[in-house]
Structures are given as structure tokens and as C-alpha cells.
Design an enzyme around this catalytic site. Structure first.
Site, mmCIF file in Angstrom:
data_model
loop_
_atom_site.group_PDB
_atom_site.id
_atom_site.type_symbol
_atom_site.label_atom_id
_atom_site.label_comp_id
_atom_site.label_asym_id
_atom_site.label_seq_id
_atom_site.Cartn_x
_atom_site.Cartn_y
_atom_site.Cartn_z
ATOM 1 N N HIS A 1 -14.797 -22.176 25.302
ATOM 2 C CA HIS A 1 -14.675 -22.378 26.753
ATOM 3 C C HIS A 1 -13.226 -22.142 27.202
ATOM 4 O O HIS A 1 -12.987 -21.462 28.210
ATOM 5 C CB HIS A 1 -15.143 -23.810 27.074
ATOM 6 C CG HIS A 1 -15.035 -24.216 28.507
ATOM 7 N ND1 HIS A 1 -16.137 -24.479 29.289
ATOM 8 C CD2 HIS A 1 -13.961 -24.422 29.313
ATOM 9 C CE1 HIS A 1 -15.734 -24.814 30.507
ATOM 10 N NE2 HIS A 1 -14.421 -24.797 30.555
ATOM 11 N N GLU A 2 -12.269 -22.695 26.427
ATOM 12 C CA GLU A 2 -10.855 -22.571 26.829
ATOM 13 C C GLU A 2 -10.332 -21.146 26.627
ATOM 14 O O GLU A 2 -9.573 -20.636 27.455
ATOM 15 C CB GLU A 2 -9.976 -23.576 26.078
ATOM 16 C CG GLU A 2 -10.373 -25.047 26.231
ATOM 17 C CD GLU A 2 -10.581 -25.513 27.662
ATOM 18 O OE1 GLU A 2 -10.000 -24.931 28.599
ATOM 19 O OE2 GLU A 2 -11.360 -26.468 27.853
ATOM 20 N N HIS B 1 -11.223 -19.198 29.504
ATOM 21 C CA HIS B 1 -10.306 -19.390 30.647
ATOM 22 C C HIS B 1 -9.098 -18.459 30.531
ATOM 23 O O HIS B 1 -8.620 -17.924 31.527
ATOM 24 C CB HIS B 1 -9.792 -20.827 30.710
ATOM 25 C CG HIS B 1 -10.698 -21.784 31.429
ATOM 26 N ND1 HIS B 1 -11.156 -21.579 32.711
ATOM 27 C CD2 HIS B 1 -11.228 -22.974 31.041
ATOM 28 C CE1 HIS B 1 -11.921 -22.594 33.072
ATOM 29 N NE2 HIS B 1 -11.988 -23.458 32.079
ATOM 30 N N CYS C 1 -16.594 -28.239 33.727
ATOM 31 C CA CYS C 1 -15.233 -27.716 33.791
ATOM 32 C C CYS C 1 -14.468 -28.471 34.872
ATOM 33 O O CYS C 1 -15.011 -28.709 35.958
ATOM 34 C CB CYS C 1 -15.280 -26.226 34.124
ATOM 35 S SG CYS C 1 -13.655 -25.453 34.148
HETATM 36 NI NI NI Z 1 -12.958 -25.247 32.011
#
Ligand code: NI
Length: 177
Positions: A144-145, A148, A102
Site C-alpha cells: 500500500h505504501e 503511494h 487510507c
Molecule cells: Ni494510504
């Protein structure tokens, strides 16, 4: 269009749920310039994806895509994609484990279990509703995004810390390419 600082782990901005973008605001100059800045920043830091909170904006906007990425040298190209207000509609039963890093935590990599494929609904930067099915590394990036956007870091998803470590050391031991 500008390269922004990438907010680093520990900042409260990365730990909160980001807000939906009102669809009527997508074509406005504010949202369009956030998207431009995200693309420039992602490329400048050689990221495969980026979420708006990583440049300090708690809105549900993410981008991803690359031709060839030195941080993930074996990954096949993924076309540049923007998702606004992404929602997972459907996903595989199958879970795949793979290494992730990341830009908000660059020295570390770890093995994260993710759905092998998923179907996501959202808006593109033109305000059109899009539905996309993605698999493998692209599906991993999307998860993953979206994490976030919900204030979740990839390390919180790690179930087995056996293969967690410093990027440099994992590379030196050829555990990651
Ligand atoms: Ni990330």
C-alpha cells in the site's frame, strides 16, 4: 518533530511518482526530520503506515508499525519500520484479498488483492541497506505504501467493488471489525 496535516485524496501530490532519496542525504537533518514528522503524524492519526507524499513530500520514504491499532483492531503488532527507496525484490505467487483504508481517504474501505509475502530492499533511517521479508498484513501495508510512492491509491487496486463502502457502514454491518 511535528504532527503534519495528512494530504487528502484529490491532491496532485498523491498522484505522482516520488523521487529517490540520494543515499548520502539520508543522515542529513532534512531527511531525518521528515522521518520524525512522519512517525509522529502516523501515530497521531492512528495510521498503520504512512508515505512521505501524504505529508506533501514527494520523496520515496515510508514508515509503518503499531502496537495495537483501533482502525485495524484484529491486526497483530508490527514493529516500527522505516523504508527509504524501497524496491520489491521478490514476491509470492499467492494473492490475498483483505480490507484496506487510507489516512488520505479515511471514510472509505475496500477489499484489495495483494501478494501474500514479499521481499523488499531499501535503506533504514541510519543509511544502512536492509532487506526484509514480510507476509500477511505487514506485506499488505508495504505494498500500500509503495503504491503511494508511485502515485497509486488503494482504490485503484480494487477488483471487486462488492465489499467497498463507507468505513462506518461496513463496521455497523460487522463486515469489518
Ligand atoms: Ni494510504
Amino acid at each position: 518533530m511535528k504532527k503534519c496535516e495528512v494530504i487528502q485524496a484529490g491532491d496532485p501530490c498523491l498522484k505522482q511518482r516520488s523521487q529517490e532519496v540520494p543515499p548520502e542525504a539520508i543522515l542529513g537533518p532534512d531527511v531525518q526530520s521528515i522521518i520524525d514528522d512522519m512517525i509522529v503524524t502516523m501515530d497521531a492519526y492512528q495510521g498503520v503506515g504512512l508515505a512521505a507524499p501524504q505529508i506533501g513530500i514527494n520523496l520515496r520514504i515510508m514508515c509503518y508499525g503499531f502496537e495495537h491499532n483501533p482502525r485495524y483492531p484484529n491486526a497483530l503488532p508490527v514493529p516500527l519500520t522505516i523504508f527509504i527507496n524501497p524496491v520489491i525484490l521478490n514476491r509470492s505467487q499467492d494473492i490475498q484479498t483483505g480490507f484496506e483504508g487510507c489516512l488520505s481517504l479515511p471514510p472509505l474501505r475496500g477489499e484489495v488483492p495483494r501478494y501474500q509475502w514479499l521481499e523488499v530492499k531499501g535503506y533504514d533511517r541510519h543509511g544502512n541497506e536492509i532487506i526484509k521479508k514480510a507476509e500477511g498484513f505487514e506485506a499488505r501495508i508495504i505494498q500500500h505504501e509503495i503504491d503511494h510512492l508511485d502515485g497509486i491509491f488503494f482504490i485503484e487496486r480494487i477488483q471487486d467493488f462488492k465489499h467497498f463502502g463507507l468505513t462506518e457502514v461496513l463496521k455497523a454491518h460487522e463486515i469489518i471489525p
